[in-house]
Motif scaffolding. Structure first.
Motif, mmCIF file in Angstrom:
data_model
loop_
_atom_site.group_PDB
_atom_site.id
_atom_site.type_symbol
_atom_site.label_atom_id
_atom_site.label_comp_id
_atom_site.label_asym_id
_atom_site.label_seq_id
_atom_site.Cartn_x
_atom_site.Cartn_y
_atom_site.Cartn_z
ATOM 1 N N GLN A 1 0.935 -0.863 0.169
ATOM 2 C CA GLN A 1 0.072 -0.321 -0.042
ATOM 3 C C GLN A 1 0.941 1.501 -0.295
ATOM 4 O O GLN A 1 1.861 1.375 0.437
ATOM 5 C CB GLN A 1 -1.494 -0.348 0.995
ATOM 6 N N SER A 2 0.339 2.466 -0.460
ATOM 7 C CA SER A 2 0.994 3.273 -0.489
ATOM 8 C C SER A 2 -0.066 4.667 -0.712
ATOM 9 O O SER A 2 -0.877 4.467 -0.772
ATOM 10 C CB SER A 2 1.664 3.927 -1.972
ATOM 11 N N VAL A 3 0.602 5.670 0.431
ATOM 12 C CA VAL A 3 0.145 6.522 0.767
ATOM 13 C C VAL A 3 0.838 8.302 0.241
ATOM 14 O O VAL A 3 1.500 8.059 0.082
ATOM 15 C CB VAL A 3 -0.509 7.039 2.172
ATOM 16 N N THR A 4 0.230 9.163 -0.479
ATOM 17 C CA THR A 4 0.732 10.316 -0.837
ATOM 18 C C THR A 4 -0.180 11.430 -0.604
ATOM 19 O O THR A 4 -0.963 11.839 -0.781
ATOM 20 C CB THR A 4 0.836 10.021 -2.413
ATOM 21 N N PHE A 5 0.884 11.820 0.414
ATOM 22 C CA PHE A 5 0.316 13.753 -0.084
ATOM 23 C C PHE A 5 0.170 14.563 -1.008
ATOM 24 O O PHE A 5 1.693 14.761 -1.187
ATOM 25 C CB PHE A 5 1.419 14.309 2.066
ATOM 26 N N PHE A 6 -0.536 15.021 -0.801
ATOM 27 C CA PHE A 6 -0.501 15.925 -2.391
ATOM 28 C C PHE A 6 -0.949 17.754 -2.181
ATOM 29 O O PHE A 6 -2.006 17.309 -1.755
ATOM 30 C CB PHE A 6 -1.062 15.258 -3.777
ATOM 31 N N THR A 7 0.461 18.273 -2.029
ATOM 32 C CA THR A 7 -0.418 19.559 -1.877
ATOM 33 C C THR A 7 -0.509 20.582 -3.226
ATOM 34 O O THR A 7 -1.026 21.698 -2.744
ATOM 35 C CB THR A 7 0.531 20.455 -0.384
ATOM 36 N N GLY A 8 0.027 20.443 -3.728
ATOM 37 C CA GLY A 8 0.214 21.377 -5.239
ATOM 38 C C GLY A 8 1.344 22.225 -4.810
ATOM 39 O O GLY A 8 0.991 23.511 -5.484
ATOM 40 N N GLU A 9 1.931 22.059 -4.081
ATOM 41 C CA GLU A 9 2.830 22.997 -3.653
ATOM 42 C C GLU A 9 3.990 22.976 -4.927
ATOM 43 O O GLU A 9 4.602 21.912 -5.036
ATOM 44 C CB GLU A 9 4.048 22.995 -2.207
ATOM 45 N N ASN A 10 4.298 24.456 -4.985
ATOM 46 C CA ASN A 10 5.808 24.587 -5.744
ATOM 47 C C ASN A 10 5.460 23.473 -6.835
ATOM 48 O O ASN A 10 4.860 23.652 -7.716
ATOM 49 C CB ASN A 10 6.601 23.486 -5.054
ATOM 50 N N HIS A 11 6.409 22.506 -7.160
ATOM 51 C CA HIS A 11 6.847 21.538 -8.721
ATOM 52 C C HIS A 11 5.464 20.463 -8.695
ATOM 53 O O HIS A 11 5.346 20.414 -9.725
ATOM 54 C CB HIS A 11 8.069 20.499 -8.021
#
Length: 573
Positions: free
Chosen positions: A506-516
């Motif tokens: 399982q993978s959990v990815t935090f995506f905030t849309g900051e910078n790149h």
């Protein structure tokens, strides 16, 4: 008076008597001489001739004896120093004996091989089974002559080599399809998802290649041995992992290996290479090239070359180093070249066309970027980056609660070194058994952190992308992307640290849309869709445009014709 006269008279009488006696003795002596018969002239000549004949006889006997002694000495010399014909005859006999011994050894070896083959019967898969296998695993082969090996008993290997397969049930798809051409001596390009068993895919044929070399096992103790196999990897950790696999399988066979990489002193590596040499060298491009240019690492005998994670090495700017390294190995006609990659970009194709001979290409899945299908991908989209610590702690708490009593590991990926150090400190403060792996640590600390994670001394490892490629730790059940990487390719490799060896993850990815992150949203969404995941929140908040691919040298102006094109002559008038 009278008495004096008497004395004189007696003296004269005594003298006279003495004279008479003397004369008498003289007379007797003369008579004896006179009585002996005088030799006549004839007798004298006879005696002289006899004496002369005797001397001649003795002289002849002496010469005969001397000649006999000379013949005996010559005979002895002949025995000790045979003539040229005798030497040739002996040499011919020796050569014949040597040839007979060689043939006998060859015959015994063939008998032993046949005996081993008979003891381990091979089975063959039907064409129907093969077709079903290729379709099931989405495998494409450029050369249909080689039939995939669906079971280990189809491999004709020595008992020693088979021991490294004892812990596996069956070949992985990349192993099943690359082993036949590799064991046949062909060049191979393998395209497969990360975590597919590529190390053993090229490692097993590498050991088989070494065992088949004519001089293997016959090196003299004082003779320096030059490496036969070279494995080039993009990171130290991947090079060390490959080394561990090969040294474990090769040590019982008498195969010596070494791992060379930066971040540590060169002296120990120089000594290992210069003292007696090795059969296998695993390493990173920079350190291999440094040692080669010093004259310590002689690559002129390398006849089996592996470029592992070729796309990553080219992305990191190692293209020139790789070309220089390949130029120091054996010529393309005398070298078997193996290239493994997770993707098949133009830069990798160009490298393959220049340095490989009609390679067999094996593609498992897609030639484009694909994520491991056994990994469940979860995406958490939010705007406040300060929430990452809280969300990380929540995910860890839930995971360890669900795995209570089971062996499990968690990899937490950060983008920067300082960020990784801060997250590690936070998790340790919260009571987690945690280690760190990033560029600010020296190599000894990096190695210790990785070993502790592998052996279960620590259950959480916070790392930068140095741990994203190739690391094979089967017990990793969860990957947390604390910060999204700089490329979607790195995302695929990060989550590929779980779901290995046929297991799920399982993978959990935090995506905030900051910078790149904002610019990568469209490409990221495409990878998720390809894996069967639709993230509506991601699609609603961020543009779904996909940035044009850029070449590492030529940027966005790169096109497929740039690398392979020929120069155009310009005339000025």
């Amino acid at each position: 008076m009278g008495s004096a006269d008497d004395k004189k008279k007696r003296k004269r009488d005594a003298d006279d008597a003495h004279d008479v006696h003397k004369k008498k003795r003289k007379s007797e002596k003369l008579e004896a001489t006179t009585d002996a018969p005088e030799p006549s002239a004839a007798n004298g000549e006879l005696d002289e001739a006899a004496l002369k004949a005797e001397r001649k006889r003795k002289k002849k006997e002496k010469r005969a004896k001397a000649a006999q002694n000379s013949d005996d000495v010559a005979a002895d010399e002949d025995e000790r120093m045979p003539d040229a014909a005798a030497v040739d005859e002996v040499a011919a006999d020796d050569a014949a004996d040597k040839a007979r011994r060689k043939e006998e050894k060859k015959r015994k070896k063939a008998e032993a091989k046949a005996k081993a083959a008979a003891a381990t019967p091979t089975s063959s898969a039907s064409s129907k089974d093969v077709a079903g296998y290729l379709e099931e695993h989405h495998i494409a082969l450029s050369d249909a002559v080689f039939t995939p090996i669906l079971a280990f008993d189809q491999l004709s290997l020595s008992a020693e080599l088979r021991t490294c397969l004892s812990t596996f049930k069956e070949p992985t798809p990349i192993q099943a399809c690359t082993w036949p051409p590799l064991l046949a001596g062909r060049d191979v390009v393998g395209i497969a998802e990360t975590g597919s068993g590529k190390t053993l895919a090229f490692g097993l044929p590498a050991l088989s290649h070494i065992l088949s070399l004519p001089g293997f096992g016959k090196e003299k103790k004082k003779e320096r041995r030059l490496a036969d196999v070279l494995v080039v990897a993009p990171t130290r950790e991947l090079a060390m992992q490959t080394f561990d696999t090969i040294v474990t399988a090769g040590k019982p066979l008498g195969v010596d290996s070494i791992c060379v990489y930066g971040g540590v002193d060169k002296e120990s590596q120089r000594k290992a290479l210069g003292k007696k040499g090795v059969h296998v060298i695993c390493g990173t491009p920079g350190r291999i090239l440094d040692l080669a240019e010093e004259g310590v690492c002689d690559l002129s005998n390398v006849s089996y070359l592996v470029l592992d994670e070729a796309d990553r090495m080219l992305d990191k700017g190692f293209e020139n180093d790789i070309r220089r390294i390949i130029g120091q190995t054996k010529d393309i006609a005398a070298r078997q070249t193996v290239m493994f990659s997770a993707t098949w970009p133009e830069s990798v194709r160009q490298l393959a066309s220049e340095f490989m001979r009609d390679p067999v290409r094996v593609t498992v899945g897609s030639e484009d970027l694909t994520a491991n299908k056994r990994v469940e991908q979860i995406v958490e989209v939010f705007e406040d980056a300060r929430s990452k610590d809280t969300r990380t702690l929540d995910r860890l708490k839930k995971h360890f609660a669900s795995k209570k009593g089971q062996q499990t590991r968690v990899l937490v990926f950060a983008l920067y070194k300082k960020e990784a150090a801060r997250v590690e400190s936070t998790l340790r403060y919260k009571g987690y058994s945690v280690g760190a792996l990033h560029g600010d640590l020296n190599q000894a600390n990096r190695t210790e952190a990785l070993n502790n994670f592998k052996t279960g001394v620590t259950t959480v490892l916070v790392a930068t992308d140095v741990a994203a490629r190739g690391l094979d730790i089967a017990a990793v059940d969860l990957v947390i992307n604390y910060t999204f990487p700089l490329t979607v390719e790195d995302y695929v490799h990060r989550i590929g640290r779980t779901g290995r060896g046929g297991r799920s993850g399982q993978s959990v990815t935090f995506f905030t849309g900051e910078n790149h992150e904002r610019a990568l949203a469209g490409e990221f969404a495409a990878v998720l869709r390809e894996g069967g995941v639709e993230c509506k929140e991601l699609q609603e908040k961020f543009p779904m445009t996909i940035k044009k691919k850029e070449h590492s040298f030529y940027g966005a102006f790169f096109n497929k014709g740039d690398v392979a094109g020929t120069a155009t002559k310009i005339k000025f008038t």
